[in-house]
Design an enzyme around this catalytic site. Structure first.
Site, PDB file in Angstrom:
ATOM      1  N   CYS A   1       4.683 -10.282 -15.279  1.00 46.81           N
ATOM      2  CA  CYS A   1       4.266 -10.962 -14.052  1.00 46.81           C
ATOM      3  C   CYS A   1       3.094 -11.886 -14.374  1.00 46.81           C
ATOM      4  O   CYS A   1       2.106 -11.452 -14.970  1.00 46.81           O
ATOM      5  CB  CYS A   1       3.850  -9.908 -13.024  1.00 46.81           C
TER       6      CYS A   1
ATOM      7  N   CYS B   1       5.668 -12.515  -8.596  1.00 44.41           N
ATOM      8  CA  CYS B   1       6.872 -12.635  -9.424  1.00 44.41           C
ATOM      9  C   CYS B   1       8.118 -12.070  -8.754  1.00 44.41           C
ATOM     10  O   CYS B   1       9.186 -12.038  -9.350  1.00 44.41           O
ATOM     11  CB  CYS B   1       6.654 -11.950 -10.771  1.00 44.41           C
TER      12      CYS B   1
ATOM     13  N   TYR C   1     -35.948  18.023  -1.347  1.00 42.03           N
ATOM     14  CA  TYR C   1     -36.842  17.948  -0.191  1.00 42.03           C
ATOM     15  C   TYR C   1     -37.002  19.266   0.556  1.00 42.03           C
ATOM     16  O   TYR C   1     -37.603  19.298   1.617  1.00 42.03           O
ATOM     17  CB  TYR C   1     -36.363  16.880   0.784  1.00 42.03           C
TER      18      TYR C   1
ATOM     19  N   CYS D   1       6.515  -8.047  -5.267  1.00 46.15           N
ATOM     20  CA  CYS D   1       5.281  -8.644  -5.770  1.00 46.15           C
ATOM     21  C   CYS D   1       5.219 -10.096  -5.295  1.00 46.15           C
ATOM     22  O   CYS D   1       6.168 -10.854  -5.507  1.00 46.15           O
ATOM     23  CB  CYS D   1       5.275  -8.591  -7.292  1.00 46.15           C
TER      24      CYS D   1
ATOM     25  N   GLU E   1     -30.404  16.474  -2.262  1.00 49.93           N
ATOM     26  CA  GLU E   1     -29.240  15.626  -2.091  1.00 49.93           C
ATOM     27  C   GLU E   1     -28.867  14.961  -3.411  1.00 49.93           C
ATOM     28  O   GLU E   1     -29.731  14.387  -4.069  1.00 49.93           O
ATOM     29  CB  GLU E   1     -29.649  14.543  -1.071  1.00 49.93           C
TER      30      GLU E   1
ATOM     31  N   GLU F   1     -34.228   3.250 -28.092  1.00 54.05           N
ATOM     32  CA  GLU F   1     -35.213   4.200 -28.610  1.00 54.05           C
ATOM     33  C   GLU F   1     -34.896   5.615 -28.085  1.00 54.05           C
ATOM     34  O   GLU F   1     -34.974   6.592 -28.817  1.00 54.05           O
ATOM     35  CB  GLU F   1     -36.619   3.750 -28.178  1.00 54.05           C
ATOM     36  N   TYR F   2     -34.535   5.682 -26.813  1.00 54.04           N
ATOM     37  CA  TYR F   2     -34.197   6.972 -26.202  1.00 54.04           C
ATOM     38  C   TYR F   2     -33.023   7.619 -26.954  1.00 54.04           C
ATOM     39  O   TYR F   2     -33.070   8.781 -27.320  1.00 54.04           O
ATOM     40  CB  TYR F   2     -33.863   6.763 -24.731  1.00 54.04           C
ATOM     41  N   ASP F   3     -31.987   6.803 -27.178  1.00 52.51           N
ATOM     42  CA  ASP F   3     -30.816   7.322 -27.876  1.00 52.51           C
ATOM     43  C   ASP F   3     -31.170   7.792 -29.280  1.00 52.51           C
ATOM     44  O   ASP F   3     -30.615   8.758 -29.786  1.00 52.51           O
ATOM     45  CB  ASP F   3     -29.717   6.250 -27.963  1.00 52.51           C
TER      46      ASP F   3
ATOM     47  N   LYS G   1     -30.475   8.571  13.283  1.00 53.42           N
ATOM     48  CA  LYS G   1     -29.563   7.767  12.466  1.00 53.42           C
ATOM     49  C   LYS G   1     -29.647   6.302  12.866  1.00 53.42           C
ATOM     50  O   LYS G   1     -29.667   5.962  14.041  1.00 53.42           O
ATOM     51  CB  LYS G   1     -28.127   8.265  12.655  1.00 53.42           C
TER      52      LYS G   1
ATOM     53  N   ASP H   1     -28.012   9.266   1.900  1.00 47.73           N
ATOM     54  CA  ASP H   1     -26.597   9.452   2.190  1.00 47.73           C
ATOM     55  C   ASP H   1     -25.866   9.967   0.961  1.00 47.73           C
ATOM     56  O   ASP H   1     -25.298   9.206   0.190  1.00 47.73           O
ATOM     57  CB  ASP H   1     -26.004   8.115   2.654  1.00 47.73           C
TER      58      ASP H   1
ATOM     59  N   CYS I   1       3.144  -3.753  -8.976  1.00 45.70           N
ATOM     60  CA  CYS I   1       4.191  -4.607  -9.521  1.00 45.70           C
ATOM     61  C   CYS I   1       4.505  -4.070 -10.913  1.00 45.70           C
ATOM     62  O   CYS I   1       3.635  -3.989 -11.757  1.00 45.70           O
ATOM     63  CB  CYS I   1       3.691  -6.055  -9.613  1.00 45.70           C
TER      64      CYS I   1
ATOM     65  N   GLU J   1     -38.979  11.626   6.610  1.00 46.75           N
ATOM     66  CA  GLU J   1     -38.418  11.343   5.281  1.00 46.75           C
ATOM     67  C   GLU J   1     -37.162  10.490   5.419  1.00 46.75           C
ATOM     68  O   GLU J   1     -36.484  10.564   6.437  1.00 46.75           O
ATOM     69  CB  GLU J   1     -37.989  12.656   4.598  1.00 46.75           C
TER      70      GLU J   1
ATOM     71  N   LEU K   1     -28.279  19.152  10.405  1.00 51.08           N
ATOM     72  CA  LEU K   1     -29.325  18.650  11.296  1.00 51.08           C
ATOM     73  C   LEU K   1     -28.716  18.123  12.575  1.00 51.08           C
ATOM     74  O   LEU K   1     -27.610  17.580  12.576  1.00 51.08           O
ATOM     75  CB  LEU K   1     -30.076  17.494  10.629  1.00 51.08           C
TER      76      LEU K   1
ATOM     77  N   LYS L   1     -39.406  16.239  10.392  1.00 52.89           N
ATOM     78  CA  LYS L   1     -39.560  17.682  10.161  1.00 52.89           C
ATOM     79  C   LYS L   1     -40.950  18.130  10.560  1.00 52.89           C
ATOM     80  O   LYS L   1     -41.929  17.437  10.271  1.00 52.89           O
ATOM     81  CB  LYS L   1     -39.395  18.006   8.673  1.00 52.89           C
TER      82      LYS L   1
ATOM     83  N   LYS M   1     -33.338   9.733   5.144  1.00 52.33           N
ATOM     84  CA  LYS M   1     -32.144  10.571   5.089  1.00 52.33           C
ATOM     85  C   LYS M   1     -31.199   9.916   4.084  1.00 52.33           C
ATOM     86  O   LYS M   1     -30.603   8.875   4.361  1.00 52.33           O
ATOM     87  CB  LYS M   1     -31.502  10.657   6.469  1.00 52.33           C
TER      88      LYS M   1
HETATM   89  S1  IVH Z   1     -33.327  18.572   5.641  1.00 49.72           S
HETATM   90  C1  IVH Z   1     -32.286  22.510   7.562  1.00 49.72           C
HETATM   91  N1  IVH Z   1     -34.009  16.239   4.598  1.00 49.72           N
HETATM   92  O1  IVH Z   1     -28.602  15.367   5.900  1.00 49.72           O
HETATM   93  C2  IVH Z   1     -32.540  21.116   7.252  1.00 49.72           C
HETATM   94  N2  IVH Z   1     -31.709  16.698   4.945  1.00 49.72           N
HETATM   95  O2  IVH Z   1     -27.281  15.729   8.447  1.00 49.72           O
HETATM   96  C3  IVH Z   1     -31.688  20.647   6.164  1.00 49.72           C
HETATM   97  N3  IVH Z   1     -30.194  14.927   4.181  1.00 49.72           N
HETATM   98  O3  IVH Z   1     -27.231  18.522   5.194  1.00 49.72           O
HETATM   99  C4  IVH Z   1     -31.728  19.259   5.817  1.00 49.72           C
HETATM  100  N4  IVH Z   1     -31.757  13.568   3.442  1.00 49.72           N
HETATM  101  O4  IVH Z   1     -27.468  16.834   3.282  1.00 49.72           O
HETATM  102  C5  IVH Z   1     -33.001  17.038   5.018  1.00 49.72           C
HETATM  103  N5  IVH Z   1     -34.729  14.235   3.634  1.00 49.72           N
HETATM  104  C6  IVH Z   1     -33.735  15.037   4.048  1.00 49.72           C
HETATM  105  C7  IVH Z   1     -32.377  14.648   3.936  1.00 49.72           C
HETATM  106  C8  IVH Z   1     -31.393  15.516   4.413  1.00 49.72           C
HETATM  107  C9  IVH Z   1     -30.459  13.755   3.581  1.00 49.72           C
HETATM  108  C10 IVH Z   1     -28.845  15.420   4.516  1.00 49.72           C
HETATM  109  C11 IVH Z   1     -28.586  16.862   4.125  1.00 49.72           C
HETATM  110  C12 IVH Z   1     -28.224  17.559   5.403  1.00 49.72           C
HETATM  111  C13 IVH Z   1     -27.743  16.418   6.223  1.00 49.72           C
HETATM  112  C14 IVH Z   1     -27.811  16.759   7.694  1.00 49.72           C
END
Ligand code: IVH
Length: 689
Positions: free
Chosen positions: A438, A414, A228, A411, A176, A35-37, A317, A117, A433, A113, A83, A293, A115
């Protein structure tokens, strides 16, 4: 007329924006992809008729047409800091105490929050319009990657207006970009089946995707984004707390962290961190920590920053789950394209919920970098990835009895001399290879042809394919269509029943949609999504086979690498032979998905009105409609004097009777397809016009 169309355009664009938000921000799809398409296609068609309706923010304008030369530098007027990191709850404690001392007279609260990756980016919106986006770079200057960011469907090109405030003149929003786990898996599966190297993890894949100079390539990567933070902000109504900021971003339609915590004390912060750790495995993307934060934004200014990081925030972390085990041996897998991939065979060990006995080692360079020796004790890790990775050797456990591993120069299947191949993605060089005969490659190609995403032939799995190849019954896909029941039933461990199921599966695959067949051919760089693009843009396989590379690049979504690869593949006499044998086996080469660029196609059915009735043996109603339209015909729902022909399947009812009464010609699917393959196939229908 034009005002109603203008209204329709505005409404459609708003509806698509709303659906994007429901899907990407709220995670609640409201309609099917189909439907979206359909809505997106309607919008595109309106814009083809009325180019004056197109704005840069239209949902059709996400993907740029051309690759760019290089990314221009983008200076951040407010530096993008990183950070301070820690793995220790004690350091989180002392961080909070430290901040409290700096603003001793204040009662502090915190936001925790996930983090994510991924890769940090900055998005600039001017009066609610997305105008520019950049990577962090060194914090002061990054790369301007606007055209790639625009392809991310979760990123609104226009913000939702809010009732209480005007859009700021400029708001630079930070967040991010990441690849959700299912998107990462899909991308890797696609890369594997297109003969390309897998990405080691989602973050690497995100970096690679944002670095694509061709936005059409970036558009194929299923990237997502979460916001964020805020950098430069010009205008009124700047929120006063992090909580308010997140709420404002959300009301603008921007995706924000799916779960956040408000904490009023050190203990509450640590509790939030622990709870996030329990929940994060269920998130659809990789997280490697928690960000703590300070909630009130104006206090942040009083507290200040160091050279690299703010003093008012900290990242905690989570340690990835790791285990130690012994590397028993290294085996080499030979892929369908001949790629030789080393696999670590491990002493089985329990890690993050499952027993692990094997881990991929990517390529020879990866082995060498890690200095792996047979018998070594190694650390393995399951971060976000499903497949565990060997992280490093525990050298202090070496006894001296470990043996260096010599990557085979031949290989293992073969014995052909392996050749070295440089991988474009910059992930090192790998061995291949070079022998297309093969047995491992032959098996790989046949398995790929039979696989779910390709021709979906039931019973055509690893075991069956291996036996067919060993018995000399099949070397390429065309051989499958000539197999006899007795031959297959006579294979080891195959009975009459499984043999006849398999043959029925082969039979059913003759009429698969064209994109499955194209994908099944296993052309380098041609994954399922490229195959679909080809099937939408060409009427049949012959047209694709005879297109030159420059012609192919005119198609949206086909870059130079893919075009060259296609041209080379179809120029190879062996492949030409395969195609012509497949044709003579009666495989379906027509594309029912063909959608010519112009709204109205011109073709064999131009000027003819077709009515569909009953159940057709292979074509769905949708496919039959597209097929008629792609050849310039019109599909109408009822039989009348204006109908030129009836395409009838099983259990055709009153429409058939009516057509017979009116002496309108009736064709079955086979006759219809046969006529479509001849230039004069519909001549006689036209004469009666
Ligand atoms: S705040 C000045 N919030 O982590 C503060 N960073 O290790 C800036 N990241 O460069 C970052 N989730 O790429 C913030 N909820 C979050 C995040 C976050 C991932 C990343 C961001 C930052 C890196 C620092």
């Amino acid at each position: 007329m034009s005002t109603t169309e203008r209204n329709r355009h505005v409404k459609l664009a708003a509806e698509i924006r709303r659906l994007d938000q429901a899907y990407y921000q709220l995670g609640k799809p409201e309609v099917t992809d189909f439907e979206y398409d359909r809505l997106l296609r309607e919008l595109t068609e309106l814009e083809t008729q009325h180019p004056e309706f197109i704005t840069p923010e239209s949902p059709t304008q996400r993907v740029g047409e051309k690759p760019i030369e290089q990314f221009p530098p983008a200076r951040h007027s407010v530096p993008m800091l990183s950070l301070e990191n820690t793995y220790s709850p004690e350091e989180v404690r002392s961080f909070i105490v430290r901040v409290q001392k700096l603003v001793a007279d204040e009662i502090l609260d915190w936001v925790v929050e996930p983090k994510v990756d991924g890769v940090a980016v900055s998005l600039t919106y001017e009066r609610g319009r997305f105008i520019r986006g950049a990577t962090r770079g060194d914090g002061v200057t990054g790369d301007e990657i606007t055209s790639n960011l625009r392809t991310i469907r979760g990123l609104p090109l226009l913000l939702n207006p809010t009732h209480d405030a005007e859009f700021p003149e400029t708001a630079e929003i930070r967040g991010e970009v990441y690849l959700p786990r299912h998107g990462f898996e899909r991308l890797n599966r696609e890369r594997e089946s297109a003969g390309e190297e897998r990405f080691a993890n989602a973050r690497n894949a995100t970096v690679g995707s944002l670095k694509q100079l061709d936005p059409r390539e970036a558009a194929r990567r299923p990237l997502a984004i979460v916001l964020y933070g805020v950098g430069e902000y010009r205008g009124t109504g700047l929120p006063v707390t992090q909580e308010e900021l997140l709420a404002r971003l959300k009301s603008w339609g921007l995706p924000t962290p799916e779960r956040t915590w408000k904490a009023n004390s050190i203990d509450e912060v640590l509790e939030a961190i622990a709870e996030l750790d329990r929940l994060r495995a269920q998130f659809g993307y990789d997280t490697d920590g928690a960000v703590v934060k300070l909630n009130r934004l104006h206090l942040r200014e009083r507290i200040g920053v160091t050279a690299k990081a703010p003093r008012w925030a900290m990242a905690y972390k989570y340690a990835p789950e790791q285990a130690e085990t012994r590397l028993k041996s290294i085996t080499i897998q030979v892929g369908r394209t001949g790629a030789l991939t080393p696999v670590a065979e491990l002493e089985p060990v329990f890690l993050a919920g499952s027993t692990v006995a094997r881990a991929t080692l990517h390529n020879e360079e990866d082995l060498r970098r890690k200095d792996l020796r047979l018998g070594d004790t190694v650390v393995i890790e399951k971060a976000g990835e499903v497949i565990p990775a060997v992280v490093r050797v525990v050298t202090r456990r070496r006894t001296g009895a470990e043996e260096p591993y010599v990557f085979p120069s031949k290989c293992p299947e073969c014995s052909s001399v392996a050749v070295r191949e440089v991988i474009a993605s910059g992930e090192g060089a790998s061995w291949r290879c070079p022998n297309p005969d093969c047995p491992a490659q032959v098996r790989g190609r046949l398995e790929h042809w039979c696989s779910r995403g390709a021709m979906d032939i039931e019973g055509g799995g690893e075991v069956m394919v291996a036996q067919l190849v060993r018995a000399g019954l099949a070397r390429d896909p065309a051989d499958l269509y000539r197999l006899k029941l007795a031959e297959v039933a006579a294979l080891e461990r195959q009975g009459e029943k499984s043999a006849s199921n398999f043959l029925a599966g082969i039979e059913a695959s003759r009429n698969r949609e064209l994109h499955r067949l194209i994908f099944g051919l296993g052309i380098l760089h041609v994954g399922i999504s490229v195959a679909k693009i080809l099937a939408r843009n060409y009427p049949d396989l012959n047209a694709i086979a005879s297109a030159t590379a420059p012609e192919l690049t005119l198609v949206d979504g086909i870059g130079e690498t893919i075009a060259k690869s296609l041209e080379n593949w179809f120029a190879d006499p062996v492949h030409r032979g395969l195609i012509s044998r497949l044709r003579s086996c009666g495989l379906q080469f027509q594309s029912a998905q063909y959608r010519p660029r112009d709204a109205q196609a011109v073709g064999l059915l131009t000027g003819l009105t077709v009515v569909l009735t009953g159940t057709l043996p292979t074509l769905s109603r949708e496919a039959a409609t597209l097929l008629v339209e792609s050849h310039g015909g019109k599909v109408s729902s009822g039989v009348s004097k204006k109908t030129h022909l009836l395409l009838a399947g099983e259990e055709a009812g009153s429409k058939l009777t009516k057509a017979q009464e009116l002496r309108i010609p009736v064709l079955n699917e086979g006759e219809f397809l046969e006529r479509l393959s001849r230039p004069d196939g519909f001549q006689s229908f036209r004469q009666s016009l």
